[in-house]
Design a protein around this motif. Sequence first.
Motif, PDB file in Angstrom:
ATOM      1  N   LYS A 139       0.831  -1.211   0.000  1.00  0.00           N
ATOM      2  CA  LYS A 139       0.000   0.000   0.000  1.00  0.00           C
ATOM      3  C   LYS A 139       0.856   1.248   0.000  1.00  0.00           C
ATOM      4  N   ASN A 140       1.954   1.212   0.755  1.00  0.00           N
ATOM      5  CA  ASN A 140       2.887   2.335   0.719  1.00  0.00           C
ATOM      6  C   ASN A 140       4.283   1.888   1.123  1.00  0.00           C
ATOM      7  N   PRO A 141       5.108   1.549   0.138  1.00  0.00           N
ATOM      8  CA  PRO A 141       6.444   1.012   0.442  1.00  0.00           C
ATOM      9  C   PRO A 141       7.253   1.943   1.332  1.00  0.00           C
ATOM     10  N   ARG A 142       7.031   3.231   1.233  1.00  0.00           N
ATOM     11  CA  ARG A 142       7.857   4.172   1.988  1.00  0.00           C
ATOM     12  C   ARG A 142       7.505   4.208   3.475  1.00  0.00           C
ATOM     13  N   GLU A 143       6.363   3.600   3.830  1.00  0.00           N
ATOM     14  CA  GLU A 143       6.024   3.534   5.241  1.00  0.00           C
ATOM     15  C   GLU A 143       6.848   2.448   5.929  1.00  0.00           C
ATOM     16  N   THR A 144       6.951   1.282   5.298  1.00  0.00           N
ATOM     17  CA  THR A 144       7.727   0.191   5.902  1.00  0.00           C
ATOM     18  C   THR A 144       9.214   0.319   5.584  1.00  0.00           C
ATOM     19  N   SER A 145       9.532   0.899   4.420  1.00  0.00           N
ATOM     20  CA  SER A 145      10.931   0.990   3.992  1.00  0.00           C
ATOM     21  C   SER A 145      11.238   2.414   3.548  1.00  0.00           C
ATOM     22  N   PRO A 146      11.495   3.314   4.508  1.00  0.00           N
ATOM     23  CA  PRO A 146      11.727   4.718   4.139  1.00  0.00           C
ATOM     24  C   PRO A 146      12.824   4.826   3.084  1.00  0.00           C
ATOM     25  N   GLY A 147      12.570   5.645   2.043  1.00  0.00           N
ATOM     26  CA  GLY A 147      13.556   5.815   0.995  1.00  0.00           C
ATOM     27  C   GLY A 147      13.389   4.849  -0.164  1.00  0.00           C
ATOM     28  N   SER A 148      12.407   3.933  -0.069  1.00  0.00           N
ATOM     29  CA  SER A 148      12.202   2.967  -1.156  1.00  0.00           C
ATOM     30  C   SER A 148      11.748   3.676  -2.437  1.00  0.00           C
ATOM     31  N   ILE A 149      12.124   3.111  -3.584  1.00  0.00           N
ATOM     32  CA  ILE A 149      11.675   3.686  -4.856  1.00  0.00           C
ATOM     33  C   ILE A 149      10.613   2.812  -5.509  1.00  0.00           C
ATOM     34  N   MET A 150      10.095   1.868  -4.755  1.00  0.00           N
ATOM     35  CA  MET A 150       9.060   0.998  -5.316  1.00  0.00           C
ATOM     36  C   MET A 150       7.729   1.749  -5.429  1.00  0.00           C
ATOM     37  N   PRO A 151       6.988   1.578  -6.537  1.00  0.00           N
ATOM     38  CA  PRO A 151       5.683   2.238  -6.649  1.00  0.00           C
ATOM     39  C   PRO A 151       4.724   1.733  -5.568  1.00  0.00           C
ATOM     40  N   ALA A 152       3.739   2.548  -5.232  1.00  0.00           N
ATOM     41  CA  ALA A 152       2.722   2.142  -4.265  1.00  0.00           C
ATOM     42  C   ALA A 152       1.533   1.530  -5.010  1.00  0.00           C
ATOM     43  N   TYR A 153       0.948   0.500  -4.399  1.00  0.00           N
ATOM     44  CA  TYR A 153      -0.167  -0.177  -5.059  1.00  0.00           C
ATOM     45  C   TYR A 153      -1.415  -0.225  -4.179  1.00  0.00           C
ATOM     46  N   PRO A 154      -1.857   0.910  -3.610  1.00  0.00           N
ATOM     47  CA  PRO A 154      -3.021   0.855  -2.712  1.00  0.00           C
ATOM     48  C   PRO A 154      -4.291   0.415  -3.441  1.00  0.00           C
ATOM     49  N   HIS A 155      -4.380   0.777  -4.727  1.00  0.00           N
ATOM     50  CA  HIS A 155      -5.611   0.490  -5.480  1.00  0.00           C
ATOM     51  C   HIS A 155      -5.888  -1.007  -5.603  1.00  0.00           C
ATOM     52  N   LEU A 156      -4.834  -1.830  -5.486  1.00  0.00           N
ATOM     53  CA  LEU A 156      -5.044  -3.271  -5.640  1.00  0.00           C
ATOM     54  C   LEU A 156      -5.938  -3.820  -4.528  1.00  0.00           C
ATOM     55  N   PHE A 157      -6.018  -3.081  -3.430  1.00  0.00           N
ATOM     56  CA  PHE A 157      -6.800  -3.568  -2.288  1.00  0.00           C
ATOM     57  C   PHE A 157      -8.193  -2.946  -2.256  1.00  0.00           C
ATOM     58  N   GLU A 158      -8.531  -2.170  -3.282  1.00  0.00           N
ATOM     59  CA  GLU A 158      -9.842  -1.516  -3.263  1.00  0.00           C
ATOM     60  C   GLU A 158     -10.897  -2.406  -3.899  1.00  0.00           C
ATOM     61  N   THR A 159     -12.150  -2.066  -3.644  1.00  0.00           N
ATOM     62  CA  THR A 159     -13.232  -2.978  -4.027  1.00  0.00           C
ATOM     63  C   THR A 159     -13.439  -3.049  -5.540  1.00  0.00           C
ATOM     64  N   ASP A 160     -12.892  -2.099  -6.311  1.00  0.00           N
ATOM     65  CA  ASP A 160     -13.050  -2.257  -7.758  1.00  0.00           C
ATOM     66  C   ASP A 160     -11.988  -3.200  -8.324  1.00  0.00           C
TER      67      ASP A 160
END
Lengths: 216, 474
Positions: A139-160
């Motif tokens: 959902k947010n790589p920078r929360e668990t791994s500060p400084g990460s350059i991985m894209p965030a994928y929050p939408h994958l967990f949404e109902t659509d």
Amino acid sequence: MSSWYEKLSHKVEDNAFKLSVWSAIAVLVGGLVTLPPLFLQGTVQKIDSVKPYNALELAGRDVYQEEGCFYCHSQMVRPFKWETDRWDPTRQYGDTPYSKAGESVYDHPFLWGSKRIGPDLAHEAALRGSAAWQVSHLKNPRETSPGSIMPAYPHLFETDNMLDTEVIKARMSALRILGVPYTDQDIQNADSLAKNKTKGDALVSYLLKLGKDTMQ
Amino acid sequence: MNDKIEYDNQIVRMFVICILLWGVVAMLMGIIVAFQMIFPSWNFHPWLSFGRLRPIHTNGIIFGFTGSAIFATIYYSVPRLLKTPLWSSSMARVHFWLYNLTIVLAALSLMAGYTQSKEYAELEWPIDILVVVWWLLLAINFFMTMKNRTEKHIYVAVWFFVATIITVAVLYLVNNLAIPVGLTKSYSIYSGVVDANIHWWYGHNAVAFFLTTPLLAMMYYYLPKHTRLPIFSHRISIVHFWSLIFIYIWAGPHHLLYSPTPNWLQTVGMLFSLMLIAPSWGGMLNGFLTLTQAKEKIKTDATLKFILVSLTFYGMSTLEGPIMAIREVNSLSHFTDWTIAHVHAGGLGWVHGICAAAVYYLVPRLWNTNLHSEKLAETHFWVSTVGILLYVVSMWVSGVAEGLMWRAVDASGSLQYPSWVEIVNELFPYRLVRALGGVLFLSGFVIMVVNIIKTTKTAGSGFNPVDLREGSKA
Ligand code: HEM
Ligand code: HEM
């Protein structure tokens, strides 16, 4: 001026048909010598503990492909100490903790990758076995791994982004034709495993399958 | 002498426009992807995330940009070399539209996440079928034109196109075999190690037969045409043609060193990669020696400058490639930005160089006018050359640094950089320079586009080719 091979080559190169046929032969030899032996029995040593992906894991693998995670992550640990130290720090993969052919027999297609912008994921189940960590990281790589350059994928967990169990079943049946040993029951399990799950849930269960079967 | 033959210039013009269009689009994608690797906030939207745009960059640059340049050259040079009109102009037009439809569908479907996820073979099966159809149209047209030829001798450029058309067809068909599940999804019929080997047999030879042999054909056509001097050695071209196409096919496993691939295959891949130096350098030398015959003109002629730099990078990347195929070197370079340096020395240096020379050669002839500005062409050359150097050097440094940090251990023998993010952060400055190098490179390309657009405004005003022989001593 013309040596024997120039005479010979003129014979070939001034004749469109011969030129094409000889070019085809020249390029086919390499493929014919190197590829067919791979299909022979015995090239790939089976590992009995390695099982096909269940319905949810397979759906997650499809998401992994869709999102192009493999452009940043390899799934192939090479036989070097510095790699096995990094990806098997607690020695859960025995004396030879690198990738084996038997681990990817059900991988249509293979996902070894060619670039490590992020770390290798072949042993992810052992390295980060917590689903909760995986969810918050995706959902947010920078929360668990500060400084990460991985894209965030929050939408994958949404109902659509809910999974469609019928699609998963069709895909499992197709893989069965290719030789993945799914039973009817395995395919039916899609109904319970993937019901009301999002693409993100599937992805996490796939990540937690990576390296699970060969862990000791 | 050629007046009697009606050449179809319109189809070439159409493909030249595509070179420029798909070039800009694909490089723009490259730049976005480069910035996403340093600023993750550049992943603006799920459809525009790194994993979706990267294949658009690679497919766009290989099949869109380079493909257009290859097809433009085939339709321009082959009828002229064989002294016969193109067998079917209408078939070439069908090829053109189906091809462009493919590129558009490819971009849209990759953004939507429809992918077979094999590098350079990402496109899903309906698009694959479309590709097969237009490749066949091209092949039929090409071979029928060859059949109708009035020139007995078949020039070396045509041999390279023959090898390209046949080999790409075989590679593409074998590697893309898959079982479809619905319109947008399929599974490779191969799995694991077998899939990996078939894939890199394809992937490596996509480089060989899409980014090398047709580009050599272009070099063999435009260089002597532009300088009006014969190619240096026919003998070299015979030997290096046959050895190049024979050896290339075996080298694929150098992408799978230290993987679970059988050891003997890895060794075959490594040995044949080393052997590849000879035919590759044969081609480069033949080009260089042809070029030296017109060396006085290199100073004032941007087209020749592009060919010079292009051959230099060709020589460099075909020496670097075999070195990277040595197991011990590959243990350092594999998976790192070093590979990216190698790719772009080949891509920005060799491939773009020959394609730019093609554009500068073709446009004045096709639109029957002089190039709007030689000076802008010079500017394009210098800007892009600086761009290449920034890109390639920064990625070399980044790649080697990355590889060394992965393996570095401290006095106690444990990993010195256990944190991946720490390594990533170390690479930030190099990747920033790379992105800026890319911006510079695209700026150079846009200068060419502007120059070409202005040139076409004066279409029909008459083209006076500069006789490059004047300056030469011979
Ligand atoms: C004698 C010729 C060449 C040899 C032996 C060679 C060898 C190699 C090797 C060993 C790799 C690294 C594989 C890895 O560690 O993953 C590589 C990657 C690559 N090379 Fe070359 N190379 C050659 C010429 C070229 C040229 C002229 C180009 C033109 C653009 C090129 C394009 C590429 C690309 C695109 C890759 C990246 C593939 C991927 O991982 O996706 N190569 N090459
Ligand atoms: C404006 C110019 C360009 C920029 C900024 C650019 C940028 C990039 C970036 C950031 C990547 C991904 C690297 C990674 O995954 O670490 C990439 C990959 C690639 N680019 Fe480019 N690129 C440019 C031009 C070109 C050209 C002209 C070619 C022509 C052949 C090319 C061929 C490729 C290929 C084949 C790959 C995949 C490499 C691999 O998988 O190993 N690029 N590019």
